[in-house]
Design an enzyme around this catalytic site. Structure first.
Site, mmCIF file in Angstrom:
data_model
loop_
_atom_site.group_PDB
_atom_site.id
_atom_site.type_symbol
_atom_site.label_atom_id
_atom_site.label_comp_id
_atom_site.label_asym_id
_atom_site.label_seq_id
_atom_site.Cartn_x
_atom_site.Cartn_y
_atom_site.Cartn_z
ATOM 1 N N ASN A 59 -10.363 -0.619 0.274
ATOM 2 C CA ASN A 59 -9.235 -0.575 0.155
ATOM 3 C C ASN A 59 -8.079 -0.760 -1.018
ATOM 4 O OD1 ASN A 59 -6.110 -0.262 0.420
ATOM 5 N ND2 ASN A 59 -6.346 -1.583 3.031
ATOM 6 N N HIS B 85 -3.764 6.822 2.636
ATOM 7 C CA HIS B 85 -3.769 5.642 1.883
ATOM 8 C C HIS B 85 -5.320 5.186 2.323
ATOM 9 C CE1 HIS B 85 -3.948 1.613 1.384
ATOM 10 N NE2 HIS B 85 -4.106 1.304 1.740
ATOM 11 N N CYS C 83 0.529 -1.165 0.097
ATOM 12 C CA CYS C 83 -0.258 -0.085 -0.326
ATOM 13 C C CYS C 83 1.213 1.076 -0.392
ATOM 14 C CB CYS C 83 -0.811 -0.447 1.020
ATOM 15 S SG CYS C 83 -1.500 -1.389 1.594
HETATM 16 O O1 UT7 Z 1 -3.561 -1.425 3.362
HETATM 17 C C1 UT7 Z 1 -3.232 -2.391 4.296
HETATM 18 C C2 UT7 Z 1 -3.028 -1.763 6.362
HETATM 19 N N1 UT7 Z 1 -4.124 -1.973 6.321
HETATM 20 C C3 UT7 Z 1 -4.642 -1.487 7.556
HETATM 21 O O2 UT7 Z 1 -5.030 -0.417 7.591
HETATM 22 C C4 UT7 Z 1 -5.560 -2.440 8.462
HETATM 23 C C5 UT7 Z 1 -5.825 -2.256 9.414
HETATM 24 N N2 UT7 Z 1 -7.133 -3.290 10.568
HETATM 25 C C6 UT7 Z 1 -8.033 -2.072 10.226
HETATM 26 O O3 UT7 Z 1 -8.373 -1.489 9.383
HETATM 27 C C7 UT7 Z 1 -9.526 -3.286 10.976
HETATM 28 O O4 UT7 Z 1 -8.271 -4.093 12.027
HETATM 29 C C8 UT7 Z 1 -10.460 -4.124 10.417
HETATM 30 C C9 UT7 Z 1 -11.190 -2.513 10.088
HETATM 31 C C10 UT7 Z 1 -9.500 -5.070 9.822
HETATM 32 C C11 UT7 Z 1 -11.097 -4.596 11.875
HETATM 33 O O5 UT7 Z 1 -11.504 -4.471 12.520
HETATM 34 P P1 UT7 Z 1 -11.534 -4.317 13.592
HETATM 35 O O6 UT7 Z 1 -11.856 -2.460 14.924
HETATM 36 O O7 UT7 Z 1 -10.052 -4.366 14.386
HETATM 37 O O8 UT7 Z 1 -11.931 -5.348 15.078
HETATM 38 P P2 UT7 Z 1 -12.113 -6.832 14.862
HETATM 39 O O9 UT7 Z 1 -11.235 -7.572 13.369
HETATM 40 O O10 UT7 Z 1 -10.778 -6.727 16.385
HETATM 41 O O11 UT7 Z 1 -12.705 -7.859 15.378
HETATM 42 C C12 UT7 Z 1 -13.995 -7.574 15.929
HETATM 43 C C13 UT7 Z 1 -15.105 -8.494 15.833
HETATM 44 C C14 UT7 Z 1 -14.612 -9.951 16.221
HETATM 45 O O12 UT7 Z 1 -15.537 -10.185 16.741
HETATM 46 P P3 UT7 Z 1 -15.542 -11.207 17.929
HETATM 47 O O13 UT7 Z 1 -14.511 -11.805 18.200
HETATM 48 O O14 UT7 Z 1 -15.658 -9.626 19.239
HETATM 49 O O15 UT7 Z 1 -16.966 -11.411 18.534
HETATM 50 C C15 UT7 Z 1 -15.135 -10.171 14.872
HETATM 51 O O16 UT7 Z 1 -15.014 -11.438 14.136
HETATM 52 O O17 UT7 Z 1 -15.690 -7.888 14.739
HETATM 53 C C16 UT7 Z 1 -15.991 -9.620 13.907
HETATM 54 N N3 UT7 Z 1 -15.893 -9.138 12.582
HETATM 55 C C17 UT7 Z 1 -16.688 -9.162 11.737
HETATM 56 N N4 UT7 Z 1 -17.956 -9.225 11.935
HETATM 57 C C18 UT7 Z 1 -18.826 -8.539 11.109
HETATM 58 C C19 UT7 Z 1 -14.290 -9.191 11.866
HETATM 59 N N5 UT7 Z 1 -14.721 -8.945 10.399
HETATM 60 C C20 UT7 Z 1 -16.359 -8.837 10.929
HETATM 61 C C21 UT7 Z 1 -16.953 -8.519 9.525
HETATM 62 N N6 UT7 Z 1 -18.795 -8.531 9.044
HETATM 63 N N7 UT7 Z 1 -16.352 -8.114 8.139
#
Ligand code: UT7
Length: 316
Positions: free
Chosen positions: A272, A242, A114
């Site tokens: 993204n 980005h 990225c």
């Molecule tokens: O471009 C390269 C660089 N990339 C980035 O900078 C991305 C950086 N990371 C992020 O943007 C975020 O971490 C994400 C958008 C990928 C994820 O968001 P988050 O707030 O960190 O969520 P998480 O992974 O901690 O998940 C929270 C909850 C989990 O459920 P439990 O364990 O709390 O019950 C996940 O299973 O959300 C759940 N979850 C979803 N629920 C519905 C994860 N993905 C989804 C989904 N829909 N698509």
């Protein structure tokens, strides 16, 4: 002082629009989760007949036309990408043939995920200083839908396809990009195995550590670029970060104490797009009249590698 200015941009996005509701039909997710956690509402995927090569060609042609630069005047052509149609020939070599760039044009692909477009801008600036022709064609291009794991709801909702292109000109007397590039080697939190790996070639991401990396890297990198340039945040007309997650951008805006109106993005309808994200946004801002001749854009990319890259790009 010598460096490059931006003469013009172009972009190409595939025809197929995929909404959050469309994804909710294939994985356990919903529009509310995706839009509040990321800011994304839709993204584009390549459909039948569309490819990395066809999008690159369309975006490059548009950027050249808008810049008034002829293909034979280009000295350097770099495509930043991690999803080219071929490992070899490089996407840039296909552009050489299709656009009719001179055979002595330096053409290659660059993978800094990225951060790739900003890495490529800096690389073009350095190479153009030594090149006989002073125009550079720089693209950020991705077809991420090809390496997306549609059984992983944590990643498949994030990515989109698209290509952004820029034509730059190097001149003695033009300002340097004051680029700041960096890398902290890591193949655990964000990776996409190559074709010869015994692991599937999908993007794997552990979101939270990457998020923590991003909210630290973006403001740090922005400040380092400005310090190199001897300028302040008030000297920047537009911040082009980005588009990985709207929450990362909001954090950076707050940490830097900048006006959110100078940092508007397009993640809502692009998702993204990795290396394509910065040039797609540049193109959208320019065509929308929000970034104009004589203005400065502070571009920052971050992501796989882990890499970061910032540069101050002035519009001719
Ligand atoms: O471009 C390269 C660089 N990339 C980035 O900078 C991305 C950086 N990371 C992020 O943007 C975020 O971490 C994400 C958008 C990928 C994820 O968001 P988050 O707030 O960190 O969520 P998480 O992974 O901690 O998940 C929270 C909850 C989990 O459920 P439990 O364990 O709390 O019950 C996940 O299973 O959300 C759940 N979850 C979803 N629920 C519905 C994860 N993905 C989804 C989904 N829909 N698509």
């Amino acid at each position: 002082m010598s460096g490059i200015k931006l003469l013009g941009t172009g972009s190409a996005v595939p025809s197929k629009v995929v909404t959050n509701d469309d994804l909710a039909k294939i994985v356990d997710t919903n529009d509310e989760w995706i839009s509040t956690r990321t800011g994304i509402r839709s993204r584009r995927y390549c459909a039948e007949g569309e490819s990395h090569t066809s999008l690159c060609l369309a975006a490059a042609r548009q950027a050249l036309e808008r810049s008034g630069v002829k293909p034979e005047e280009v000295g350097v052509c770099i495509v930043a990408t991690l999803t080219p149609d071929y490992l070899t020939p490089a996407a840039a070599c296909l552009l050489q043939r299709e656009l009719g760039l001179s055979e002595d044009t330096v053409c290659f692909d660059l993978n800094a995920a990225c951060s790739g477009f900003v890495y490529a801008l800096h690389t073009a600036e350095c190479l153009l200083a030594a090149a006989p022709r002073k125009y550079g064609l720089v693209l950020g291009a991705e077809v991420l839908s090809r390496i997306t794991d549609f059984s992983d709801r944590g990643t498949c909702v994030l990515f989109g396809d698209g290509v952004g292109a820029a034509v730059v000109e190097w001149r003695a007397g033009y300002p340097s990009l004051h680029a700041v590039l960096g890398c902290r080697g890591n193949d655990e939190v964000l990776y996409a195995p190559g074709v010869h790996s015994d692991r599937p070639s999908y993007i794997h991401m552990d979101g939270q550590p990457v998020f923590r990396f991003a909210v630290e890297a973006v403001p740090r990198c922005a400040r380092e670029v400005l310090s190199k340039a001897g300028l302040g945040l008030e000297d920047v007309d537009r911040f082009v970060f980005h588009q990985a997650n709207q929450r990362i951008i909001d954090f950076a805006v707050k940490k830097l104490g900048i006006d959110p109106a100078k940092c508007t993005g397009n993640i809502e309808h692009t998702g993204n797009t990795s290396a394509a994200s910065v040039p797609l946004l540049l193109d959208e801002l320019i065509t929308g009249g929000e970034l104009r001749s004589g203005q400065r854009a502070l571009c920052v990319g971050f992501g796989g590698g882990l890499t970061w890259a910032g540069a101050l790009l002035e519009l001719a």
